[in-house]
Motif scaffolding. Structure first.
Motif, PDB file in Angstrom:
ATOM      1  N   ALA A  54      52.879  57.429  43.584  1.00 29.61           N
ATOM      2  CA  ALA A  54      52.653  56.759  44.854  1.00 29.61           C
ATOM      3  C   ALA A  54      53.778  55.781  45.174  1.00 29.61           C
ATOM      4  N   THR A  55      54.059  55.650  46.459  1.00 29.10           N
ATOM      5  CA  THR A  55      54.962  54.626  46.972  1.00 29.10           C
ATOM      6  C   THR A  55      54.104  53.438  47.390  1.00 29.10           C
ATOM      7  N   ILE A  56      54.374  52.258  46.813  1.00 32.55           N
ATOM      8  CA  ILE A  56      53.472  51.115  46.970  1.00 32.55           C
ATOM      9  C   ILE A  56      54.251  49.895  47.448  1.00 32.55           C
ATOM     10  N   VAL A  57      53.686  49.156  48.404  1.00 30.04           N
ATOM     11  CA  VAL A  57      54.221  47.850  48.762  1.00 30.04           C
ATOM     12  C   VAL A  57      53.235  46.775  48.319  1.00 30.04           C
ATOM     13  N   ALA A  58      53.736  45.550  48.253  1.00 30.00           N
ATOM     14  CA  ALA A  58      52.941  44.438  47.735  1.00 30.00           C
ATOM     15  C   ALA A  58      51.955  43.915  48.760  1.00 30.00           C
ATOM     16  N   GLY A  59      50.776  43.557  48.279  1.00 30.80           N
ATOM     17  CA  GLY A  59      49.802  42.820  49.073  1.00 30.80           C
ATOM     18  C   GLY A  59      49.652  41.413  48.537  1.00 30.80           C
ATOM     19  N   ASN A  60      48.938  40.578  49.260  1.00 33.07           N
ATOM     20  CA  ASN A  60      48.763  39.198  48.813  1.00 33.07           C
ATOM     21  C   ASN A  60      48.005  39.107  47.496  1.00 33.07           C
ATOM     22  N   HIS A  61      47.055  39.999  47.263  1.00 30.93           N
ATOM     23  CA  HIS A  61      46.340  39.982  45.988  1.00 30.93           C
ATOM     24  C   HIS A  61      47.231  40.474  44.847  1.00 30.93           C
ATOM     25  N   ASP A  62      48.091  41.432  45.120  1.00 29.50           N
ATOM     26  CA  ASP A  62      49.024  41.900  44.093  1.00 29.50           C
ATOM     27  C   ASP A  62      49.923  40.760  43.632  1.00 29.50           C
ATOM     28  N   ARG A  63      50.447  39.982  44.591  1.00 29.25           N
ATOM     29  CA  ARG A  63      51.316  38.855  44.252  1.00 29.25           C
ATOM     30  C   ARG A  63      50.543  37.752  43.533  1.00 29.25           C
ATOM     31  N   ALA A  64      49.304  37.529  43.955  1.00 20.45           N
ATOM     32  CA  ALA A  64      48.498  36.499  43.308  1.00 20.45           C
ATOM     33  C   ALA A  64      48.229  36.847  41.854  1.00 20.45           C
ATOM     34  N   VAL A  65      47.918  38.114  41.606  1.00 21.09           N
ATOM     35  CA  VAL A  65      47.650  38.552  40.239  1.00 21.09           C
ATOM     36  C   VAL A  65      48.933  38.548  39.409  1.00 21.09           C
ATOM     37  N   ALA A  66      50.019  39.047  39.965  1.00 20.89           N
ATOM     38  CA  ALA A  66      51.263  39.186  39.201  1.00 20.89           C
ATOM     39  C   ALA A  66      51.946  37.855  38.941  1.00 20.89           C
ATOM     40  N   ARG A  67      51.918  36.967  39.951  1.00 23.68           N
ATOM     41  CA  ARG A  67      52.717  35.743  39.876  1.00 23.68           C
ATOM     42  C   ARG A  67      51.936  34.459  40.083  1.00 23.68           C
ATOM     43  N   GLY A  68      50.647  34.574  40.362  1.00 21.74           N
ATOM     44  CA  GLY A  68      49.882  33.387  40.721  1.00 21.74           C
ATOM     45  C   GLY A  68      50.247  32.849  42.084  1.00 21.74           C
ATOM     46  N   GLU A  69      50.874  33.693  42.924  1.00 20.87           N
ATOM     47  CA  GLU A  69      51.405  33.267  44.215  1.00 20.87           C
ATOM     48  C   GLU A  69      50.284  33.050  45.229  1.00 20.87           C
ATOM     49  N   ASP A  70      50.301  31.900  45.885  1.00 18.26           N
ATOM     50  CA  ASP A  70      49.369  31.569  46.977  1.00 18.26           C
ATOM     51  C   ASP A  70      47.909  31.567  46.550  1.00 18.26           C
ATOM     52  N   LEU A  71      47.645  31.342  45.282  1.00 22.56           N
ATOM     53  CA  LEU A  71      46.248  31.318  44.849  1.00 22.56           C
ATOM     54  C   LEU A  71      45.460  30.201  45.524  1.00 22.56           C
ATOM     55  N   ASP A  72      46.146  29.148  45.938  1.00 15.45           N
ATOM     56  CA  ASP A  72      45.466  28.052  46.615  1.00 15.45           C
ATOM     57  C   ASP A  72      44.939  28.453  47.987  1.00 15.45           C
ATOM     58  N   LEU A  73      45.424  29.585  48.515  1.00  8.66           N
ATOM     59  CA  LEU A  73      44.954  30.069  49.810  1.00  8.66           C
ATOM     60  C   LEU A  73      43.722  30.967  49.693  1.00  8.66           C
ATOM     61  N   PHE A  74      43.368  31.338  48.477  1.00 11.07           N
ATOM     62  CA  PHE A  74      42.235  32.235  48.255  1.00 11.07           C
ATOM     63  C   PHE A  74      40.928  31.453  48.224  1.00 11.07           C
ATOM     64  N   ASN A  75      39.837  32.105  48.685  1.00 16.13           N
ATOM     65  CA  ASN A  75      38.528  31.492  48.502  1.00 16.13           C
ATOM     66  C   ASN A  75      38.177  31.537  47.009  1.00 16.13           C
ATOM     67  N   PRO A  76      37.226  30.714  46.548  1.00 21.61           N
ATOM     68  CA  PRO A  76      36.971  30.609  45.109  1.00 21.61           C
ATOM     69  C   PRO A  76      36.654  31.931  44.408  1.00 21.61           C
ATOM     70  N   PRO A  77      35.762  32.795  44.946  1.00 20.42           N
ATOM     71  CA  PRO A  77      35.514  34.059  44.238  1.00 20.42           C
ATOM     72  C   PRO A  77      36.761  34.942  44.132  1.00 20.42           C
ATOM     73  N   ALA A  78      37.572  35.002  45.200  1.00 22.56           N
ATOM     74  CA  ALA A  78      38.789  35.815  45.164  1.00 22.56           C
ATOM     75  C   ALA A  78      39.775  35.279  44.144  1.00 22.56           C
ATOM     76  N   ALA A  79      39.886  33.953  44.051  1.00 26.85           N
ATOM     77  CA  ALA A  79      40.785  33.350  43.067  1.00 26.85           C
ATOM     78  C   ALA A  79      40.305  33.643  41.645  1.00 26.85           C
ATOM     79  N   ILE A  80      38.990  33.604  41.424  1.00 23.05           N
ATOM     80  CA  ILE A  80      38.447  33.942  40.103  1.00 23.05           C
ATOM     81  C   ILE A  80      38.806  35.375  39.735  1.00 23.05           C
ATOM     82  N   ALA A  81      38.628  36.300  40.688  1.00 25.20           N
ATOM     83  CA  ALA A  81      38.942  37.707  40.423  1.00 25.20           C
ATOM     84  C   ALA A  81      40.428  37.887  40.123  1.00 25.20           C
TER      85      ALA A  81
END
Length: 238
Positions: A54-81
């Protein structure tokens, strides 16, 4: 050339397997971000996408999981996941997610997750925001995700359908911004997994929905200790 386009899989392996089986033979598979986050099977989803080349581009959740990027913008359950997925994934899997491009041009189509103005975070929900991305594109068409709602916005059409029809092709001409909807976490009141097939030779896009074992994904989410909201809302596509 036929291309399967998916987005917002969100680690829902059961839904992805069903979509790929019903999609049938395509020449390429494109993913508009958020392969991980929310769901129970991030490693298996990544492995299946790699297997399918597959050809894949990054999403905000991908960046959050990979780098911890923008986790402060996530709601609490999404940040936990997201933090949970960080623990589950290997270094190689995290590196793969971190290396995903924010945008990608391929066969006169630009892929992104949100928009070309903000590839990770903007929600394109109307003709005006779609036109703004098309104005920045060097290609004729754009494919994005992020909203979890299937949509099609064509250049020059002020009135756009509130809902897309399924299993019947739309012309892409002259230029189009499209969203396949979400495989793993639909939010349009329809719990079925969503995807599209682009026929680039014919210049058409066809939207599809697939019924999958929602109860199995819900069981896995709860069994793995993720926030229950991500299981509960699968029943209603919300």
């Amino acid at each position: 050339m036929k291309v399967g386009v998916v987005s917002d899989i969100h680690a829902n392996l059961v839904a992805l397997e069903t979509v790929l089986a019903e999609m049938g033979s395509v020449d390429s598979l494109w993913v508009c971000g958020d392969t991980v986050g929310y769901g129970p099977d991030p490693s298996d989803v990544l492995a299946l996408l790699v297997e399918r080349k597959a050809t894949i581009v990054a999403g905000n959740h991908d960046r959050a999981v990979a780098r911890g990027e923008d986790l402060d913008l996530f709601n609490p359950p999404a940040a936990i996941a997201a933090r949970t997925h960080q623990r589950w994934l290997s270094v190689a899997e995290l590196d793969m997610l971190a290396a995903l491009p924010r945008t990608l041009e391929i066969r006169d189509v630009t892929l992104c997750h949100g928009s070309l103005r903000d590839p990770l975070w903007e929600y394109v929900t109307n003709p005006r925001s779609a036109a703004a991305s098309l104005a920045l594109a060097k290609t004729s068409h754009c494919c994005a995700g992020h909203t979890h709602v299937p949509s099609l916005f064509r250049a020059g059409e002020a009135q756009q359908p509130g809902r897309v029809r399924y299993d019947s092709p739309y012309p892409l001409a002259p230029r189009a911004f499209l969203n396949p909807g979400s495989v793993g976490q639909p939010r349009d009141g329809d719990p079925r997994a969503a995807y599209v097939v682009l026929d680039l030779a014919e210049g058409t896009v066809t939207f599809h929905r697939s019924t999958y074992r929602v109860d199995e994904t819900q069981r896995r989410i709860r069994e793995r200790g993720l926030p229950s909201i991500f299981a509960d809302r699968l029943s209603f596509g919300l």
